[in-house]
Design a protein around this motif. Structure first.
Motif, PDB file in Angstrom:
ATOM      1  N   VAL A  31     -60.890 -34.620  14.531  1.00 10.61           N
ATOM      2  CA  VAL A  31     -61.817 -34.687  13.401  1.00 10.61           C
ATOM      3  C   VAL A  31     -61.214 -35.538  12.286  1.00 10.61           C
ATOM      4  O   VAL A  31     -60.078 -35.330  11.863  1.00 10.61           O
ATOM      5  N   ASP A  32     -61.995 -36.492  11.818  1.00  9.17           N
ATOM      6  CA  ASP A  32     -61.592 -37.363  10.711  1.00  9.17           C
ATOM      7  C   ASP A  32     -61.954 -36.653   9.396  1.00  9.17           C
ATOM      8  O   ASP A  32     -63.114 -36.638   8.990  1.00  9.17           O
ATOM      9  N   ASN A  33     -60.967 -36.077   8.752  1.00 12.71           N
ATOM     10  CA  ASN A  33     -61.184 -35.266   7.561  1.00 12.71           C
ATOM     11  C   ASN A  33     -61.909 -36.045   6.462  1.00 12.71           C
ATOM     12  O   ASN A  33     -62.937 -35.599   5.936  1.00 12.71           O
ATOM     13  N   ASP A  34     -61.394 -37.215   6.106  1.00  8.28           N
ATOM     14  CA  ASP A  34     -61.917 -37.922   4.929  1.00  8.28           C
ATOM     15  C   ASP A  34     -63.287 -38.547   5.179  1.00  8.28           C
ATOM     16  O   ASP A  34     -64.129 -38.584   4.273  1.00  8.28           O
ATOM     17  N   ALA A  35     -63.540 -39.007   6.411  1.00 14.65           N
ATOM     18  CA  ALA A  35     -64.880 -39.502   6.735  1.00 14.65           C
ATOM     19  C   ALA A  35     -65.886 -38.357   6.685  1.00 14.65           C
ATOM     20  O   ALA A  35     -67.037 -38.547   6.273  1.00 14.65           O
ATOM     21  N   GLY A  41     -63.852 -30.317  -3.730  1.00 15.52           N
ATOM     22  CA  GLY A  41     -63.706 -31.367  -4.737  1.00 15.52           C
ATOM     23  C   GLY A  41     -64.646 -32.535  -4.502  1.00 15.52           C
ATOM     24  O   GLY A  41     -65.260 -33.055  -5.442  1.00 15.52           O
ATOM     25  N   ALA A  42     -64.775 -32.950  -3.239  1.00 14.64           N
ATOM     26  CA  ALA A  42     -65.667 -34.075  -2.915  1.00 14.64           C
ATOM     27  C   ALA A  42     -67.113 -33.718  -3.250  1.00 14.64           C
ATOM     28  O   ALA A  42     -67.859 -34.535  -3.799  1.00 14.64           O
ATOM     29  N   ILE A  43     -67.521 -32.503  -2.936  1.00 12.06           N
ATOM     30  CA  ILE A  43     -68.896 -32.080  -3.211  1.00 12.06           C
ATOM     31  C   ILE A  43     -69.127 -31.907  -4.709  1.00 12.06           C
ATOM     32  O   ILE A  43     -70.168 -32.313  -5.236  1.00 12.06           O
TER      33      ILE A  43
END
Length: 332
Positions: free
Chosen positions: A145-149, A180-182
């Protein structure tokens, strides 16, 4: 002077239990309908209300029939709902997750139009039910799984839920930095009042089986141990929760709950944020199967289990038994 002898025991704790009115007045933990949140599984189509075979009493339901579940719940005092969208279209990137016409978004919009702010509408934010591989994020070529994507997709999904009218979004993918991203995405698009309930300590548990049927979200290959928490780790759960708090979560959650009350209690000691506990599908059905086998009294065991979660530190209990428990409480 005559010696005064004190009989044993001097402290008799039963004095506070014998009289019902006194016992009720010193009761430390209170369970009320307002403390519970009901999960709902919303599907495509019209006129759909189909029972989920492994999750007793829970249905797949289309938007046009949601009122058949929501309004009886409201009558029982349940005014908090957690929506899971179950789409028909799936692809590697979970494209339909942020489609404004997807089941979750349509359900939010419909509930807001019908009930306004008299209820709380929260939405699960994850990709597992939207991806054709069943994982909670975007996969790299090697299958990891690509965390940042994934963070970008989760943020886009959360914004689409807020745009549909969700009061609260609940990211459950267990990606580092998801809260944080959300939070940043919501603030940048003007949804500063939309709150976040983080699945802060979500464990790689064996108790999710019925849910995965309900959400059509079982991974096709591998498992989720690289991003969900090891059930052996308690201190790490505190770190996860405090990180969510730092990133802007408004409520912290522990999932599962009955087997993790020690984690709920420890996070409660380390944070002043409200706490939620999710009595997951396997825990709920474990109690039901035991009751059906005659090993437990269904009503008493459910009331005790929900009370125990409150006692451990949960302000909110997310539970498939919300309506039934609320009706029992209303009659007591």
């Amino acid at each position: 002077m005559k010696e005064i002898r004190c009989g044993y025991p001097h402290n008799r704790l039963r004095r506070l239990r014998g009289n019902g009115a006194l016992a009720d007045s010193v009761r430390e933990t209170i369970l009320r309908p307002k403390h519970m949140m009901l999960p709902l599984f919303v599907v495509e189509g019209k006129g759909v209300k189909t029972s989920i075979s492994s999750l007793h009493g829970v249905d797949h339901i289309s938007v046009d029939r949601l009122c058949e579940v929501v309004e009886p719940a409201m009558e029982a005092g349940i005014k908090r709902f957690l929506l899971f969208g179950v789409p028909e279209e799936k692809d590697p990137r979970g494209t339909s997750a942020n489609d404004g016409k997807a089941p979750a978004q349509r359900a939010v919009s419909d509930m807001k139009k019908r009930y306004g702010d008299s209820i709380l509408v929260a939405t699960d934010v994850c990709l597992c039910q939207y991806t054709d591989h069943g994982h909670c994020g975007i996969l790299r070529e090697d299958g990891s799984v690509d965390n940042d994507a994934t963070l970008r997709r989760l943020a886009e999904t959360a914004v689409s839920h807020a745009r549909s009218g969700a009061h609260m979004v609940a990211p459950s993918a267990m990606m580092d930095g998801q809260v944080g991203a959300i939070r940043n995405a919501l603030d940048e698009t003007g949804f500063t009042e939309t709150s976040i309930m983080g699945y802060s300590a979500k464990f790689h548990s064996a108790f999710y089986g019925p849910f995965r049927e309900a959400a059509h979200s079982a991974p096709g290959k591998g498992d989720r141990s690289s991003y969900q928490m090891d059930p052996a780790n308690g201190r790490e759960a505190i770190r996860e929760a405090l990180q969510d708090e730092e990133e802007g979560a408004d409520i912290l959650m522990v999932k599962p709950s009955l087997l993790y009350m020690d984690v709920i209690s420890e996070i409660r000691k380390n944070s002043l944020l409200p706490m939620a506990a999710y009595m997951v599908s396997g825990e709920y059905m474990m109690l039901r199967h035991a009751a059906e086998a005659g090993a437990l009294d269904w009503r008493k065991s459910m009331l005790e289990a929900h009370m125990a979660l409150r006692r451990s530190g949960a302000d909110i209990v997310i539970t498939y038994g919300a309506v039934e428990v609320a009706r029992w409480l209303n009659r007591s």
